[in-house]
Write a protein that holds these residues in place. Structure first.
Motif, PDB file in Angstrom:
ATOM      1  N   GLN A  76    -133.100  43.813  -9.811  1.00  0.00           N
ATOM      2  CA  GLN A  76    -133.669  44.499  -8.377  1.00  0.00           C
ATOM      3  C   GLN A  76    -132.972  45.347  -8.576  1.00  0.00           C
ATOM      4  OE1 GLN A  76    -137.093  44.984  -8.513  1.00  0.00           O
ATOM      5  NE2 GLN A  76    -136.078  47.053  -8.684  1.00  0.00           N
ATOM      6  N   ASP A  77    -131.644  45.215  -8.116  1.00  0.00           N
ATOM      7  CA  ASP A  77    -130.190  45.904  -8.331  1.00  0.00           C
ATOM      8  C   ASP A  77    -130.219  46.297  -9.508  1.00  0.00           C
ATOM      9  OD1 ASP A  77    -128.085  47.060  -7.084  1.00  0.00           O
ATOM     10  OD2 ASP A  77    -126.871  45.665  -7.923  1.00  0.00           O
ATOM     11  N   ALA A  78    -130.431  45.346 -10.337  1.00  0.00           N
ATOM     12  CA  ALA A  78    -129.080  45.548 -12.021  1.00  0.00           C
ATOM     13  C   ALA A  78    -130.650  47.042 -12.495  1.00  0.00           C
ATOM     14  CB  ALA A  78    -129.349  44.716 -13.339  1.00  0.00           C
ATOM     15  N   ILE A  79    -131.575  45.736 -12.062  1.00  0.00           N
ATOM     16  CA  ILE A  79    -132.555  47.249 -12.911  1.00  0.00           C
ATOM     17  C   ILE A  79    -132.628  48.779 -12.131  1.00  0.00           C
ATOM     18  CG2 ILE A  79    -135.529  47.920 -12.442  1.00  0.00           C
ATOM     19  CD1 ILE A  79    -136.145  45.130 -12.669  1.00  0.00           C
ATOM     20  N   THR A  80    -132.319  48.632 -10.558  1.00  0.00           N
ATOM     21  CA  THR A  80    -132.200  50.077  -9.853  1.00  0.00           C
ATOM     22  C   THR A  80    -131.217  50.684 -10.591  1.00  0.00           C
ATOM     23  OG1 THR A  80    -132.868  49.354  -8.096  1.00  0.00           O
ATOM     24  CG2 THR A  80    -131.869  51.446  -8.099  1.00  0.00           C
ATOM     25  N   ARG A  81    -129.703  50.068 -10.798  1.00  0.00           N
ATOM     26  CA  ARG A  81    -128.712  50.709 -11.497  1.00  0.00           C
ATOM     27  C   ARG A  81    -128.878  51.365 -13.205  1.00  0.00           C
ATOM     28  NH1 ARG A  81    -123.507  49.400  -8.550  1.00  0.00           N
ATOM     29  NH2 ARG A  81    -123.982  48.143  -7.032  1.00  0.00           N
ATOM     30  N   VAL A  82    -129.689  50.199 -13.522  1.00  0.00           N
ATOM     31  CA  VAL A  82    -130.171  51.320 -15.428  1.00  0.00           C
ATOM     32  C   VAL A  82    -130.477  52.275 -15.285  1.00  0.00           C
ATOM     33  CG1 VAL A  82    -131.291  50.084 -17.093  1.00  0.00           C
ATOM     34  CG2 VAL A  82    -129.673  48.537 -16.040  1.00  0.00           C
ATOM     35  N   ASN A  83    -131.681  52.154 -14.286  1.00  0.00           N
ATOM     36  CA  ASN A  83    -132.529  53.780 -13.928  1.00  0.00           C
ATOM     37  C   ASN A  83    -131.622  54.290 -13.897  1.00  0.00           C
ATOM     38  OD1 ASN A  83    -135.099  52.770 -15.035  1.00  0.00           O
ATOM     39  ND2 ASN A  83    -135.512  51.833 -13.140  1.00  0.00           N
ATOM     40  N   ASP A  84    -130.596  53.972 -12.582  1.00  0.00           N
ATOM     41  CA  ASP A  84    -129.335  55.453 -11.799  1.00  0.00           C
ATOM     42  C   ASP A  84    -129.073  55.626 -13.246  1.00  0.00           C
ATOM     43  OD1 ASP A  84    -130.545  55.538  -9.429  1.00  0.00           O
ATOM     44  OD2 ASP A  84    -129.541  54.019  -8.531  1.00  0.00           O
ATOM     45  N   LEU A  85    -129.079  54.967 -14.396  1.00  0.00           N
ATOM     46  CA  LEU A  85    -128.043  55.284 -15.369  1.00  0.00           C
ATOM     47  C   LEU A  85    -128.616  56.255 -15.765  1.00  0.00           C
ATOM     48  CD1 LEU A  85    -124.779  55.039 -16.415  1.00  0.00           C
ATOM     49  CD2 LEU A  85    -125.777  52.765 -17.562  1.00  0.00           C
ATOM     50  N   ASN A  86    -129.816  55.903 -16.448  1.00  0.00           N
ATOM     51  CA  ASN A  86    -130.537  56.359 -17.701  1.00  0.00           C
ATOM     52  C   ASN A  86    -131.530  55.622 -17.500  1.00  0.00           C
ATOM     53  OD1 ASN A  86    -132.098  57.248 -20.422  1.00  0.00           O
ATOM     54  ND2 ASN A  86    -130.182  57.245 -21.578  1.00  0.00           N
ATOM     55  N   PRO A  87    -132.964  56.395 -16.698  1.00  0.00           N
ATOM     56  CA  PRO A  87    -134.151  55.549 -16.518  1.00  0.00           C
ATOM     57  C   PRO A  87    -134.738  55.846 -18.349  1.00  0.00           C
ATOM     58  CG  PRO A  87    -134.175  57.937 -16.081  1.00  0.00           C
ATOM     59  CD  PRO A  87    -132.743  57.911 -16.308  1.00  0.00           C
ATOM     60  N   GLU A  88    -134.687  56.408 -19.599  1.00  0.00           N
ATOM     61  CA  GLU A  88    -135.467  56.341 -20.837  1.00  0.00           C
ATOM     62  C   GLU A  88    -134.516  54.539 -21.153  1.00  0.00           C
ATOM     63  OE1 GLU A  88    -134.656  59.363 -23.162  1.00  0.00           O
ATOM     64  OE2 GLU A  88    -135.421  61.396 -21.521  1.00  0.00           O
TER      65      GLU A  88
END
Length: 214
Positions: A76-88
């Motif tokens: 979940q932390d990884a998913i949150t960080r990916v979305n923070d970087l670029n949600p697309e």
């Protein structure tokens, strides 16, 4: 046909005749450091060799934080960080998102959270499994971990899901997607060159005997 024999001295002479510019070598090194995520080394090398990377240094750190989160099982932390970087990235890559959710399911099973695993699989993964035979197959393989929980004879295709290599595989897929979103190559050019070298040696050894790279 008789093979040509090339002596070590002759081979080294031919290698020395190949001219490779220092700038090209520096760019190869920087490309490797960026893709593999060595932020500090990339910063130092940038100053020493006067090479500007194709991406900013902060994006390197972000990728490495995401990789580390996945390697410790915090999906979940990884998913949150990916979305923070670029949600697309996840919005446009359903296979990647499924594999992250699959990894989350694996972590529930690893922790012995059977009820949470079943609920998560039903709510999040089952609908996606209906979209694709590949997704459904992967979901069934993951759920089989529960069936073999107390069995000493777990097939490797199933038990491998709990191995560190599975986490690394997922992290590698995420890393490649992020690099692609940054218009950066997915694999270090230096690694690609080594693969090309190996192929070249295999092809040449059919026709000649020569000193090989060790």
């Amino acid at each position: 046909p008789t093979k040509t024999s090339i002596s070590k001295d002759e081979w080294e002479r031919r290698l020395e005749e190949v001219q490779v510019s220092k700038d090209d070598l520096n760019r190869l090194v920087m490309d490797y450091l960026v893709i593999e995520g060595y932020k500090s080394a990339a910063e130092e090398f940038s100053e020493e060799a006067n090479v500007v990377p194709a991406v900013d240094f902060e994006s390197i750190e972000s990728r490495m934080n995401i990789r580390e989160a996945l390697q410790r099982g915090d999906v979940q932390d990884a998913i949150t960080r990916v979305n923070d970087l670029n949600p697309e990235i996840l919005d446009t890559n359903p296979a990647l998102y499924f594999h992250l959710q699959q990894q989350k399911l694996i972590e529930f099973i690893r922790q012995g959270k059977v009820a949470e695993a079943l609920e998560f699989a039903q709510q999040e993964l089952a609908p996606r499994g209906e979209e694709s035979p590949e997704f459904l197959s992967e979901l069934e393989r993951t759920m089989a971990l529960l069936a073999f929980e107390s069995s000493p004879a777990v097939p490797s295709a199933i038990s491998d899901l709990l191995s560190p290599a599975q986490r690394m595989k997922t992290a590698g897929e995420v890393n490649a997607a992020i690099l692609e979103s940054l218009s950066q190559g997915k694999e270090a050019k230096l690694v690609a060159l080594l693969k090309l070298l190996s192929w070249g040696e295999s092809t040449l050894q059919e026709r000649a005997d020569f000193p090989k790279v060790r």
